[in-house]
Design a protein around this motif. Structure first.
Motif, PDB file in Angstrom:
ATOM      1  N   ASN A 131       0.860  -1.181   0.000  1.00  0.00           N
ATOM      2  CA  ASN A 131       0.000   0.000   0.000  1.00  0.00           C
ATOM      3  C   ASN A 131       0.900   1.236   0.000  1.00  0.00           C
ATOM      4  OD1 ASN A 131      -2.429   1.361   0.039  1.00  0.00           O
ATOM      5  ND2 ASN A 131      -2.569   1.364   2.262  1.00  0.00           N
ATOM      6  N   SER A 132       1.457   1.538  -1.155  1.00  0.00           N
ATOM      7  CA  SER A 132       2.446   2.610  -1.279  1.00  0.00           C
ATOM      8  C   SER A 132       1.827   3.990  -1.055  1.00  0.00           C
ATOM      9  CB  SER A 132       3.084   2.579  -2.673  1.00  0.00           C
ATOM     10  OG  SER A 132       2.122   2.953  -3.650  1.00  0.00           O
ATOM     11  N   ALA A 133       2.669   4.949  -0.784  1.00  0.00           N
ATOM     12  CA  ALA A 133       2.211   6.334  -0.605  1.00  0.00           C
ATOM     13  C   ALA A 133       1.524   6.842  -1.872  1.00  0.00           C
ATOM     14  CB  ALA A 133       3.392   7.233  -0.245  1.00  0.00           C
ATOM     15  N   GLU A 134       2.023   6.443  -3.031  1.00  0.00           N
ATOM     16  CA  GLU A 134       1.395   6.861  -4.299  1.00  0.00           C
ATOM     17  C   GLU A 134       0.007   6.262  -4.454  1.00  0.00           C
ATOM     18  OE1 GLU A 134       2.126   9.073  -6.858  1.00  0.00           O
ATOM     19  OE2 GLU A 134       3.496   9.761  -5.311  1.00  0.00           O
ATOM     20  N   ARG A 135      -0.149   5.000  -4.023  1.00  0.00           N
ATOM     21  CA  ARG A 135      -1.474   4.380  -4.099  1.00  0.00           C
ATOM     22  C   ARG A 135      -2.441   5.095  -3.181  1.00  0.00           C
ATOM     23  NH1 ARG A 135      -4.694   1.027  -1.305  1.00  0.00           N
ATOM     24  NH2 ARG A 135      -6.171  -0.200  -2.530  1.00  0.00           N
ATOM     25  N   VAL A 136      -2.019   5.397  -1.964  1.00  0.00           N
ATOM     26  CA  VAL A 136      -2.879   6.096  -1.006  1.00  0.00           C
ATOM     27  C   VAL A 136      -3.245   7.480  -1.529  1.00  0.00           C
ATOM     28  CG1 VAL A 136      -2.988   7.085   1.319  1.00  0.00           C
ATOM     29  CG2 VAL A 136      -2.054   4.780   0.980  1.00  0.00           C
ATOM     30  N   ARG A 137      -2.301   8.171  -2.137  1.00  0.00           N
ATOM     31  CA  ARG A 137      -2.560   9.506  -2.686  1.00  0.00           C
ATOM     32  C   ARG A 137      -3.681   9.445  -3.730  1.00  0.00           C
ATOM     33  NH1 ARG A 137      -0.315  13.456  -6.619  1.00  0.00           N
ATOM     34  NH2 ARG A 137       0.700  11.792  -7.779  1.00  0.00           N
ATOM     35  N   ALA A 138      -3.656   8.431  -4.578  1.00  0.00           N
ATOM     36  CA  ALA A 138      -4.706   8.273  -5.593  1.00  0.00           C
ATOM     37  C   ALA A 138      -5.996   7.737  -4.969  1.00  0.00           C
ATOM     38  CB  ALA A 138      -4.224   7.344  -6.697  1.00  0.00           C
ATOM     39  N   LEU A 139      -5.875   6.816  -4.014  1.00  0.00           N
ATOM     40  CA  LEU A 139      -7.042   6.174  -3.413  1.00  0.00           C
ATOM     41  C   LEU A 139      -7.928   7.175  -2.682  1.00  0.00           C
ATOM     42  CD1 LEU A 139      -8.480   3.486  -2.916  1.00  0.00           C
ATOM     43  CD2 LEU A 139      -7.096   3.238  -0.839  1.00  0.00           C
ATOM     44  N   ARG A 140      -7.340   8.189  -2.090  1.00  0.00           N
ATOM     45  CA  ARG A 140      -8.160   9.194  -1.391  1.00  0.00           C
ATOM     46  C   ARG A 140      -9.155   9.855  -2.349  1.00  0.00           C
ATOM     47  NH1 ARG A 140      -3.243  11.308   2.266  1.00  0.00           N
ATOM     48  NH2 ARG A 140      -3.680   9.987   4.056  1.00  0.00           N
ATOM     49  N   PHE A 141      -8.716  10.128  -3.569  1.00  0.00           N
ATOM     50  CA  PHE A 141      -9.625  10.690  -4.571  1.00  0.00           C
ATOM     51  C   PHE A 141     -10.555   9.611  -5.118  1.00  0.00           C
ATOM     52  CE2 PHE A 141      -6.013  13.739  -4.932  1.00  0.00           C
ATOM     53  CZ  PHE A 141      -6.704  14.864  -4.490  1.00  0.00           C
TER      54      PHE A 141
END
Length: 195
Positions: A46-56
């Motif tokens: 669960n990378s930081a990039e995935r979380v950044r996109a997942l929030r949207f």
């Protein structure tokens, strides 16, 4: 899934988490995530990039009403691809994979969602924070053009769909190949050991 238009995005997202069994924080802090691809569970970081996109992405589920089951994920992926994922490369990758899968199993639903995405906007260009989460579902749907009917596809829309579909199918094929390669290597090694 239906969210009251007067709820803030934060409130609607909390309800969405609860309805889908995502806990109170959407699993944003988990180190690994499980994604079921049909009957096959897959785990990945669960990378930081995935979380950044997942929030949207989670807010998009709230705003569009697309479900979190396999058909819903294919639809929302097509919708997000059509609207553009800007610099969220993880979103592009995951959305292409899901859209490609959807083209095999439900091409009309994917095409309809893509058409909707061409004529609305999404949040990938927005700044994530309190100002965004404090807006109501209705306000944000209006701001993104979701309060208007989706027009019938033009020839330009159709060709755009064809182009993005080719990219999605290629990405899906590559994802399947990469997923199956380790299994094929293990099967090959076991077959050689047994002979």
């Amino acid at each position: 899934m239906s969210h009251e238009a007067t709820l803030t995005l934060r409130q609607a997202r909390e309800r969405y988490f609860e309805e889908n069994g995502f806990g109170t924080g959407g699993n944003y802090d988990e180190r690994w995530v499980r994604v079921d691809v049909g009957p096959v569970p897959m785990w990945f970081p669960n990378s930081a990039e995935r979380v950044r996109a997942l929030r949207f992405h989670d807010l998009h589920h709230v705003l569009t009403g697309y479900r979190t089951d396999f058909p819903g994920e294919c639809e929302i992926s097509a919708w997000e691809v059509a609207g553009g994922c800007t610099n969220h490369w993880v979103a592009w990758l995951l959305n292409f994979s899901a859209m490609g899968a959807g083209l095999f199993f439900m091409p009309r639903r994917v095409a309809k969602a893509f058409q909707r995405g061409l004529h609305t906007r999404n949040l990938y260009r927005a700044e994530y924070g309190e100002a965004l989460l404090g807006q109501t579902v209705e306000e944000m749907q209006r701001a993104l053009g979701m309060d208007k009917p989706v027009p019938a596809p033009t020839w330009k829309d159709r060709w755009t769909f064809v182009g993005w579909s080719l990219a999605a199918l290629l990405t899906s094929a590559l994802a399947v190949a990469l997923s199956l390669t380790p299994l094929a290597l293990v099967a090959w090694a076991l077959a050689n050991l047994l002979h």
